[in-house]
Design a protein around this motif. Structure first.
Motif, mmCIF file in Angstrom:
data_model
loop_
_atom_site.group_PDB
_atom_site.id
_atom_site.type_symbol
_atom_site.label_atom_id
_atom_site.label_comp_id
_atom_site.label_asym_id
_atom_site.label_seq_id
_atom_site.Cartn_x
_atom_site.Cartn_y
_atom_site.Cartn_z
ATOM 1 N N GLY A 1 18.099 0.353 -11.312
ATOM 2 C CA GLY A 1 17.543 1.501 -10.605
ATOM 3 C C GLY A 1 17.166 1.145 -9.175
ATOM 4 O O GLY A 1 17.620 0.144 -8.621
ATOM 5 N N LEU A 2 16.340 1.999 -8.602
ATOM 6 C CA LEU A 2 15.955 1.848 -7.202
ATOM 7 C C LEU A 2 14.598 1.176 -7.054
ATOM 8 O O LEU A 2 13.726 1.339 -7.905
ATOM 9 C CB LEU A 2 15.911 3.227 -6.530
ATOM 10 N N PRO A 3 14.397 0.465 -5.948
ATOM 11 C CA PRO A 3 13.070 -0.085 -5.669
ATOM 12 C C PRO A 3 12.041 1.038 -5.545
ATOM 13 O O PRO A 3 12.387 2.169 -5.172
ATOM 14 C CB PRO A 3 13.248 -0.787 -4.323
ATOM 15 N N VAL A 4 10.792 0.745 -5.837
ATOM 16 C CA VAL A 4 9.708 1.713 -5.661
ATOM 17 C C VAL A 4 9.228 1.587 -4.218
ATOM 18 O O VAL A 4 8.677 0.557 -3.827
ATOM 19 C CB VAL A 4 8.557 1.457 -6.649
ATOM 20 N N LEU A 5 9.489 2.623 -3.433
ATOM 21 C CA LEU A 5 9.122 2.653 -2.015
ATOM 22 C C LEU A 5 8.510 4.010 -1.693
ATOM 23 O O LEU A 5 9.031 4.775 -0.904
ATOM 24 C CB LEU A 5 10.354 2.408 -1.125
ATOM 25 N N ASP A 6 7.393 4.300 -2.309
ATOM 26 C CA ASP A 6 6.702 5.575 -2.142
ATOM 27 C C ASP A 6 5.347 5.282 -1.523
ATOM 28 O O ASP A 6 4.600 4.463 -2.061
ATOM 29 C CB ASP A 6 6.545 6.227 -3.511
ATOM 30 N N PRO A 7 4.997 5.932 -0.408
ATOM 31 C CA PRO A 7 3.704 5.641 0.228
ATOM 32 C C PRO A 7 2.496 5.828 -0.686
ATOM 33 O O PRO A 7 1.445 5.252 -0.447
ATOM 34 C CB PRO A 7 3.655 6.618 1.401
ATOM 35 N N GLY A 8 2.629 6.599 -1.765
ATOM 36 C CA GLY A 8 1.528 6.809 -2.698
ATOM 37 C C GLY A 8 1.464 5.771 -3.807
ATOM 38 O O GLY A 8 0.568 5.817 -4.643
ATOM 39 N N MET B 1 -1.727 0.980 8.027
ATOM 40 C CA MET B 1 -0.374 0.457 8.217
ATOM 41 C C MET B 1 0.534 0.678 7.012
ATOM 42 O O MET B 1 1.732 0.466 7.091
ATOM 43 C CB MET B 1 -0.412 -1.028 8.609
ATOM 44 N N TRP B 2 -0.002 1.101 5.876
ATOM 45 C CA TRP B 2 0.778 1.211 4.649
ATOM 46 C C TRP B 2 2.040 2.081 4.785
ATOM 47 O O TRP B 2 3.127 1.640 4.383
ATOM 48 C CB TRP B 2 -0.101 1.696 3.499
ATOM 49 N N PRO B 3 1.961 3.295 5.333
ATOM 50 C CA PRO B 3 3.201 4.081 5.459
ATOM 51 C C PRO B 3 4.265 3.360 6.301
ATOM 52 O O PRO B 3 5.454 3.427 5.976
ATOM 53 C CB PRO B 3 2.749 5.379 6.136
ATOM 54 N N GLN B 4 3.827 2.668 7.345
ATOM 55 C CA GLN B 4 4.780 1.915 8.158
ATOM 56 C C GLN B 4 5.387 0.774 7.343
ATOM 57 O O GLN B 4 6.589 0.523 7.415
ATOM 58 C CB GLN B 4 4.126 1.361 9.422
ATOM 59 N N LEU B 5 4.588 0.074 6.547
ATOM 60 C CA LEU B 5 5.098 -1.021 5.733
ATOM 61 C C LEU B 5 6.106 -0.511 4.709
ATOM 62 O O LEU B 5 7.133 -1.153 4.470
ATOM 63 C CB LEU B 5 3.968 -1.778 5.036
ATOM 64 N N LEU C 1 6.370 -9.655 2.573
ATOM 65 C CA LEU C 1 5.044 -10.271 2.695
ATOM 66 C C LEU C 1 4.752 -10.653 4.148
ATOM 67 O O LEU C 1 3.634 -10.449 4.634
ATOM 68 C CB LEU C 1 4.935 -11.485 1.792
ATOM 69 N N LEU C 2 5.741 -11.196 4.835
ATOM 70 C CA LEU C 2 5.550 -11.561 6.238
ATOM 71 C C LEU C 2 5.281 -10.325 7.084
ATOM 72 O O LEU C 2 4.380 -10.323 7.928
ATOM 73 C CB LEU C 2 6.769 -12.317 6.760
ATOM 74 N N ARG C 3 6.026 -9.270 6.853
ATOM 75 C CA ARG C 3 5.811 -8.032 7.619
ATOM 76 C C ARG C 3 4.405 -7.487 7.362
ATOM 77 O O ARG C 3 3.709 -7.072 8.290
ATOM 78 C CB ARG C 3 6.873 -6.989 7.261
ATOM 79 N N ALA C 4 3.963 -7.501 6.105
ATOM 80 C CA ALA C 4 2.607 -7.027 5.788
ATOM 81 C C ALA C 4 1.560 -7.879 6.491
ATOM 82 O O ALA C 4 0.587 -7.353 7.040
ATOM 83 C CB ALA C 4 2.387 -7.055 4.275
ATOM 84 N N ARG C 5 1.768 -9.179 6.500
ATOM 85 C CA ARG C 5 0.820 -10.091 7.163
ATOM 86 C C ARG C 5 0.777 -9.833 8.666
ATOM 87 O O ARG C 5 -0.291 -9.851 9.282
ATOM 88 C CB ARG C 5 1.230 -11.535 6.867
#
Length: 173
Positions: A48-55, A19-23, A107-111
């Motif tokens: 700067g920008l948030p870190v939103l990289d699937p890796g 699910m990580w790439p979707q999150l 956090l809610l979305r990840a849960r």
């Protein structure tokens, strides 16, 4: 006193890895919606920008201005270790700064996406702080809530409280 959110993640869980790439993509949508509500979201250090990289880990903060930022929010990226379960524990004290809604929503979305791989606790309660947005300064209106934001962006969520009860407060002080 502000809110602190606590979580533990089974980072090598296959469901969490899947699910990580979707999150990561969903976090971008959450941040966009929070920004449209007038809340400044920045990179981990407040600029700067948030870190939103699937890796990489997901990481952001409020803007580095008085009253807008506190602890950096970082959610660990999945790892591959089939030898044993690998749990990571973390917390983010938002001090009720505006970016709290983004932290709680991610956090809610990840849960919701991987319920067996994430244990979530909070100083805020499910039927109060997570349900109703914080009061906007100088108005009678409220900003977005974590529950409302997730429902608007991704559809209906269960009413059941996903927050794990915390032990007595003494261990956190």
């Amino acid at each position: 006193m502000g809110y602190t959110h606590y979580w533990s993640v089974l980072v090598n869980d296959p469901g969490y890895q899947h699910m990580w790439p979707q999150l990561v993509a969903d976090t971008a949508r959450i941040i966009d919606a929070v920004r449209r509500a007038g809340i400044a979201i920045a990179g981990p250090h407040g600029w700067g920008l948030p870190v939103l990289d699937p890796g990489c880990a997901i990481s952001f903060n409020g803007a580095a201005e008085p009253g807008l930022s506190a602890d950096t929010f970082t959610l660990a990226a999945p790892t591959i270790d089939e030898e044993r379960p690998v749990w990571t524990a973390n917390f983010c004290k938002t001090n009720l700064r505006p970016y709290d809604v983004a932290v709680a929503a991610v956090l809610l979305r990840a849960r919701l996406l991987s319920p067996h791989a994430l244990i979530l606790s909070s100083d805020g309660t499910w039927n109060k702080q997570w349900k109703y947005g914080r009061k906007l300064p100088g108005t009678r209106r409220r900003g977005p809530s974590a529950r409302g934001l997730i429902t608007t962006l991704f559809g209906t969520i269960p009413d059941a409280d996903p927050l794990t009860a915390l032990p007595s407060r003494s261990w956190r002080d």
